[in-house]
Design an enzyme around this catalytic site. Structure first.
Site, PDB file in Angstrom:
ATOM      1  N   GLN A 123      25.674 -28.179 -73.048  1.00 46.57           N
ATOM      2  CA  GLN A 123      25.944 -26.857 -73.633  1.00 46.57           C
ATOM      3  C   GLN A 123      26.425 -27.030 -75.073  1.00 46.57           C
ATOM      4  O   GLN A 123      27.515 -27.560 -75.293  1.00 46.57           O
ATOM      5  CB  GLN A 123      27.045 -26.181 -72.798  1.00 46.57           C
ATOM      6  CG  GLN A 123      27.516 -24.858 -73.336  1.00 46.57           C
ATOM      7  CD  GLN A 123      28.930 -24.531 -72.876  1.00 46.57           C
ATOM      8  OE1 GLN A 123      29.718 -25.428 -72.576  1.00 46.57           O
ATOM      9  NE2 GLN A 123      29.255 -23.261 -72.817  1.00 46.57           N
ATOM     10  N   SER A 126      30.390 -24.683 -78.929  1.00 42.83           N
ATOM     11  CA  SER A 126      31.591 -24.779 -79.771  1.00 42.83           C
ATOM     12  C   SER A 126      31.320 -25.525 -81.071  1.00 42.83           C
ATOM     13  O   SER A 126      30.519 -26.464 -81.111  1.00 42.83           O
ATOM     14  CB  SER A 126      32.706 -25.505 -79.018  1.00 42.83           C
ATOM     15  OG  SER A 126      32.961 -24.871 -77.804  1.00 42.83           O
ATOM     16  N   SER A 158      30.197 -31.701 -73.982  1.00 44.66           N
ATOM     17  CA  SER A 158      30.377 -32.599 -72.829  1.00 44.66           C
ATOM     18  C   SER A 158      29.070 -33.277 -72.470  1.00 44.66           C
ATOM     19  O   SER A 158      28.035 -32.612 -72.327  1.00 44.66           O
ATOM     20  CB  SER A 158      30.866 -31.815 -71.608  1.00 44.66           C
ATOM     21  OG  SER A 158      32.044 -31.134 -71.899  1.00 44.66           O
ATOM     22  N   GLU A 241      29.717 -20.587 -66.194  1.00 43.23           N
ATOM     23  CA  GLU A 241      30.678 -21.685 -66.371  1.00 43.23           C
ATOM     24  C   GLU A 241      32.004 -21.369 -65.680  1.00 43.23           C
ATOM     25  O   GLU A 241      32.563 -22.185 -64.962  1.00 43.23           O
ATOM     26  CB  GLU A 241      30.914 -21.923 -67.863  1.00 43.23           C
ATOM     27  CG  GLU A 241      31.966 -23.003 -68.135  1.00 43.23           C
ATOM     28  CD  GLU A 241      32.046 -23.398 -69.604  1.00 43.23           C
ATOM     29  OE1 GLU A 241      31.815 -22.529 -70.470  1.00 43.23           O
ATOM     30  OE2 GLU A 241      32.344 -24.568 -69.869  1.00 43.23           O
ATOM     31  N   ASN A 368      43.154 -20.369 -71.491  1.00 44.61           N
ATOM     32  CA  ASN A 368      43.888 -19.438 -70.626  1.00 44.61           C
ATOM     33  C   ASN A 368      44.134 -18.106 -71.332  1.00 44.61           C
ATOM     34  O   ASN A 368      44.035 -17.041 -70.727  1.00 44.61           O
ATOM     35  CB  ASN A 368      45.248 -20.049 -70.235  1.00 44.61           C
ATOM     36  CG  ASN A 368      45.095 -21.128 -69.177  1.00 44.61           C
ATOM     37  OD1 ASN A 368      43.974 -21.462 -68.792  1.00 44.61           O
ATOM     38  ND2 ASN A 368      46.206 -21.668 -68.713  1.00 44.61           N
ATOM     39  N   GLU A 369      44.466 -18.184 -72.630  1.00 48.65           N
ATOM     40  CA  GLU A 369      44.764 -16.951 -73.372  1.00 48.65           C
ATOM     41  C   GLU A 369      43.514 -16.069 -73.438  1.00 48.65           C
ATOM     42  O   GLU A 369      43.583 -14.853 -73.287  1.00 48.65           O
ATOM     43  CB  GLU A 369      45.244 -17.283 -74.798  1.00 48.65           C
ATOM     44  CG  GLU A 369      46.613 -17.942 -74.874  1.00 48.65           C
ATOM     45  CD  GLU A 369      46.602 -19.402 -74.430  1.00 48.65           C
ATOM     46  OE1 GLU A 369      45.543 -20.057 -74.535  1.00 48.65           O
ATOM     47  OE2 GLU A 369      47.646 -19.885 -73.945  1.00 48.65           O
TER      48      GLU A 369
HETATM   49  C1  LIG Z   1      37.173 -30.756 -71.310  1.00 53.29           C
HETATM   50  C2  LIG Z   1      36.466 -29.836 -72.262  1.00 53.29           C
HETATM   51  C3  LIG Z   1      35.091 -29.760 -72.217  1.00 53.29           C
HETATM   52  C4  LIG Z   1      34.405 -28.904 -73.091  1.00 53.29           C
HETATM   53  N1  LIG Z   1      33.039 -28.888 -73.034  1.00 53.29           N
HETATM   54  C5  LIG Z   1      32.344 -28.096 -73.902  1.00 53.29           C
HETATM   55  C6  LIG Z   1      30.914 -28.128 -73.907  1.00 53.29           C
HETATM   56  O1  LIG Z   1      30.276 -28.859 -73.149  1.00 53.29           O
HETATM   57  N2  LIG Z   1      30.265 -27.356 -74.797  1.00 53.29           N
HETATM   58  C7  LIG Z   1      30.912 -26.528 -75.670  1.00 53.29           C
HETATM   59  O2  LIG Z   1      30.255 -25.816 -76.416  1.00 53.29           O
HETATM   60  N3  LIG Z   1      32.278 -26.482 -75.703  1.00 53.29           N
HETATM   61  C8  LIG Z   1      33.006 -27.256 -74.836  1.00 53.29           C
HETATM   62  N4  LIG Z   1      34.387 -27.239 -74.856  1.00 53.29           N
HETATM   63  C9  LIG Z   1      35.062 -26.452 -75.894  1.00 53.29           C
HETATM   64  C10 LIG Z   1      35.840 -25.265 -75.387  1.00 53.29           C
HETATM   65  O3  LIG Z   1      35.004 -24.226 -74.962  1.00 53.29           O
HETATM   66  C11 LIG Z   1      36.755 -24.847 -76.564  1.00 53.29           C
HETATM   67  O4  LIG Z   1      37.661 -25.901 -76.788  1.00 53.29           O
HETATM   68  C12 LIG Z   1      37.520 -23.591 -76.248  1.00 53.29           C
HETATM   69  O5  LIG Z   1      36.659 -22.484 -76.227  1.00 53.29           O
HETATM   70  C13 LIG Z   1      38.653 -23.354 -77.283  1.00 53.29           C
HETATM   71  O6  LIG Z   1      38.179 -23.415 -78.583  1.00 53.29           O
HETATM   72  P1  LIG Z   1      38.955 -24.271 -79.700  1.00 53.29           P
HETATM   73  O7  LIG Z   1      39.224 -25.617 -79.137  1.00 53.29           O
HETATM   74  O8  LIG Z   1      38.174 -24.165 -80.942  1.00 53.29           O
HETATM   75  O9  LIG Z   1      40.367 -23.540 -79.861  1.00 53.29           O
HETATM   76  P2  LIG Z   1      40.707 -22.222 -80.764  1.00 53.29           P
HETATM   77  O10 LIG Z   1      39.690 -21.156 -80.480  1.00 53.29           O
HETATM   78  O11 LIG Z   1      40.853 -22.676 -82.170  1.00 53.29           O
HETATM   79  O12 LIG Z   1      42.071 -21.804 -80.147  1.00 53.29           O
HETATM   80  C14 LIG Z   1      43.311 -22.396 -80.537  1.00 53.29           C
HETATM   81  C15 LIG Z   1      44.438 -21.696 -79.778  1.00 53.29           C
HETATM   82  O13 LIG Z   1      44.469 -20.292 -80.127  1.00 53.29           O
HETATM   83  C16 LIG Z   1      44.403 -19.463 -78.958  1.00 53.29           C
HETATM   84  N5  LIG Z   1      43.612 -18.289 -79.235  1.00 53.29           N
HETATM   85  C17 LIG Z   1      42.409 -18.238 -79.869  1.00 53.29           C
HETATM   86  N6  LIG Z   1      41.956 -16.968 -79.912  1.00 53.29           N
HETATM   87  C18 LIG Z   1      42.879 -16.190 -79.270  1.00 53.29           C
HETATM   88  C19 LIG Z   1      42.977 -14.805 -78.973  1.00 53.29           C
HETATM   89  N7  LIG Z   1      42.013 -13.955 -79.358  1.00 53.29           N
HETATM   90  N8  LIG Z   1      44.064 -14.366 -78.287  1.00 53.29           N
HETATM   91  C20 LIG Z   1      45.031 -15.223 -77.903  1.00 53.29           C
HETATM   92  N9  LIG Z   1      45.002 -16.564 -78.168  1.00 53.29           N
HETATM   93  C21 LIG Z   1      43.935 -17.044 -78.826  1.00 53.29           C
HETATM   94  C22 LIG Z   1      43.715 -20.343 -77.920  1.00 53.29           C
HETATM   95  O14 LIG Z   1      44.057 -19.933 -76.610  1.00 53.29           O
HETATM   96  C23 LIG Z   1      44.265 -21.731 -78.257  1.00 53.29           C
HETATM   97  O15 LIG Z   1      45.508 -21.928 -77.644  1.00 53.29           O
HETATM   98  C24 LIG Z   1      35.112 -28.085 -74.013  1.00 53.29           C
HETATM   99  C25 LIG Z   1      36.508 -28.174 -74.044  1.00 53.29           C
HETATM  100  C26 LIG Z   1      37.177 -29.028 -73.189  1.00 53.29           C
HETATM  101  C27 LIG Z   1      38.674 -29.104 -73.243  1.00 53.29           C
END
Ligand SMILES: Cc1cc2nc3c(=O)[nH]c(=O)nc-3n(C[C@H](O)[C@H](O)[C@H](O)COP(=O)(O)OP(=O)(O)OC[C@H]3O[C@@H](n4cnc5c(N)ncnc54)[C@H](O)[C@@H]3O)c2cc1C
Length: 400
Positions: A123, A126, A158, A241, A368-369
């Protein structure tokens, strides 16, 4: 295919007994390469035994059976440790999306190969600047005759290091508001211009990757769904997912730190009489049971033909919370072995891996948020988060 449920159950039992390790046996230790190879062999054998792609159409490599057969199979499967994880995204997300949105040609070309794990898919959503707000992503796809040219960077992908294909969402029209100018593409990861770099994690493994796309050319026939409809395809994939993560059955971390395992551990360490430990274990067990019921509810809705909805977010959030709670209880019970595994001499490395990995559940598949926002808006009917840039062209929205 005319096979009764009883015949099917018997077929599944025979296959699983011959090809899998029972669930309560010690976990099989293997390298990532061996695990991926085993996963491919397992799914190929499953398909050859008439057990692969249970609910998918026969024309596209499935068995064309209804969801009752899938339930029966999953119940049998839950008794075993099957090598499923390397293909979890491929089967749990990419395959249903291909089934729902693929053209007949795409489905003919790819679906049976995904079912058999001849090809494993990942996928590609991100990006460094777009995770929770994935619709703001910046990877560009520009039409050039019968081809599209992709440029950009994905991250957290992933399994990409061993996958053959990715479903990649890219911006095809920056003049549209962020959700509207996106399209979904099939990307062959062996194409020139695809650079996959594994990222090393705190637990030593490299579960995910960053992927650089530099002038990657894919055919117009790699578009999944209509041009500009990528957001709808992406949302469907995210729902699959959440359901896959949240409704996978009891045990928040794929059976690594279930209450049953922790109760056994408490007994063996002479802690089962401690009222604080008992309270924590009972609480965990109750939450796991609730999670099981949420999962059953989701599966029943799916059986009734309803597409996955926001209940997937409830299941996913709950699974992540249980995972953290289980990690806390495990650390309390196991003590230093959950951190200093080389010196532990027992199965400390497994505890350490599970404990260190637990926070990932609160991020993967939407944090979670973000799940709480979805539940607030779509289940409780609370007002939507304000967006000062709503409706504005993506190219005019400031980006950090
Ligand atoms: C084990 C693992 C596997 C993954 N595999 C994939 C994959 O295969 N393909 C893929 O595309 N992605 C993958 N991801 C990515 C995952 O979907 C993103 O990490 C996730 O969506 C969070 O995005 P970010 O890390 O950019 O955090 P950010 O979006 O930058 O968020 C940072 C913090 O801000 C908070 N936040 C952001 N927006 C809001 C809001 N509107 N309200 C309240 N709080 C908010 C978040 O909760 C977080 O605590 C994976 C992640 C993990 C941990």
């Amino acid at each position: 295919m005319t096979v009764t449920l009883d015949e099917f159950r018997e077929r599944a039992r025979e296959f699983l007994a011959a090809n899998c390790v029972p669930r309560n046996d010690p976990p099989v230790e293997r390298s990532e390469a061996d695990y991926v190879a085993e996963c491919r062999r397992f799914h190929q054998a499953l398909a050859d035994a008439g057990l692969g792609g249970i609910t998918y159409p026969v024309a596209y490599g499935g068995l064309g059976l209804d969801k009752t057969y899938l339930e029966v199979f999953n119940r049998e499967l839950s008794q075993y440790q099957a090598p499923l994880v390397p293909a979890a995204i491929s089967h749990g997300m990419c395959l249903p999306v291909m089934n729902d949105f693929g053209t007949p040609e795409q489905r003919t070309r790819y679906q049976a190969r995904i079912i058999r794990c001849d090809d494993i898919w990942c996928q590609m959503f991100s990006e460094p600047g777009a995770g929770s707000d994935v619709a703001s992503l910046a990877t560009r796809a520009v039409r050039d005759g019968d081809e599209w040219v992709l440029n950009g960077q994905k991250v957290w992908t992933s399994g990409a290091q061993y996958c053959e294909y990715g479903l990649c969402v890219a911006r095809t029209d920056p003049a549209q508001p962020k959700h509207r100018g996106l399209s979904m593409f099939i990307v062959d990861l062996s194409l020139p211009g695809v650079d996959i770099r594994p990222l090393r994690q705190i637990n030593g493994s490299s579960h995910f990757n960053e992927i650089y796309l530099t002038d990657v050319r894919v055919g117009h026939d790699c578009l999944v769904g209509d041009e500009g409809n990528g957001w709808n395809v992406a949302v469907a994939m995210l729902m699959y997912e959440r359901v896959a993560i949240g409704a996978g059955g009891s045990g928040a971390l794929g059976g690594t730190m279930t209450s049953t395992k922790l109760i056994k551990e408490a007994r063996s360490r002479g802690r089962a009489g401690d009222p604080v430990v008992r309270d924590a274990l009972a609480d965990l067990h109750i939450r796991e049971r609730i999670q099981t019921f949420i999962g059953m509810r989701i599966r029943q809705a799916a059986e009734a033909g309803r597409a996955p909805g926001p209940e997937g977010s409830i299941a996913k959030l709950n699974a992540a919370l249980i995972g953290r709670r289980a990690a806390d209880v495990a650390m309390e019970l196991v003590g230093p072995s959950s951190q200093a595994w080389e010196a532990a001499g027992d199965d400390g490395d497994q505890w350490a891996g599970a404990v260190i990995g637990a926070p990932a559940m609160a991020i993967a598949g939407g944090t979670n948020e973000v799940q709480r926002n979805i539940i607030g808006e779509r289940v409780l009917g609370l007002p939507k988060e304000p967006d000062p840039y709503k409706g504005q062209p993506w190219e005019q929205v400031p980006r950090s």
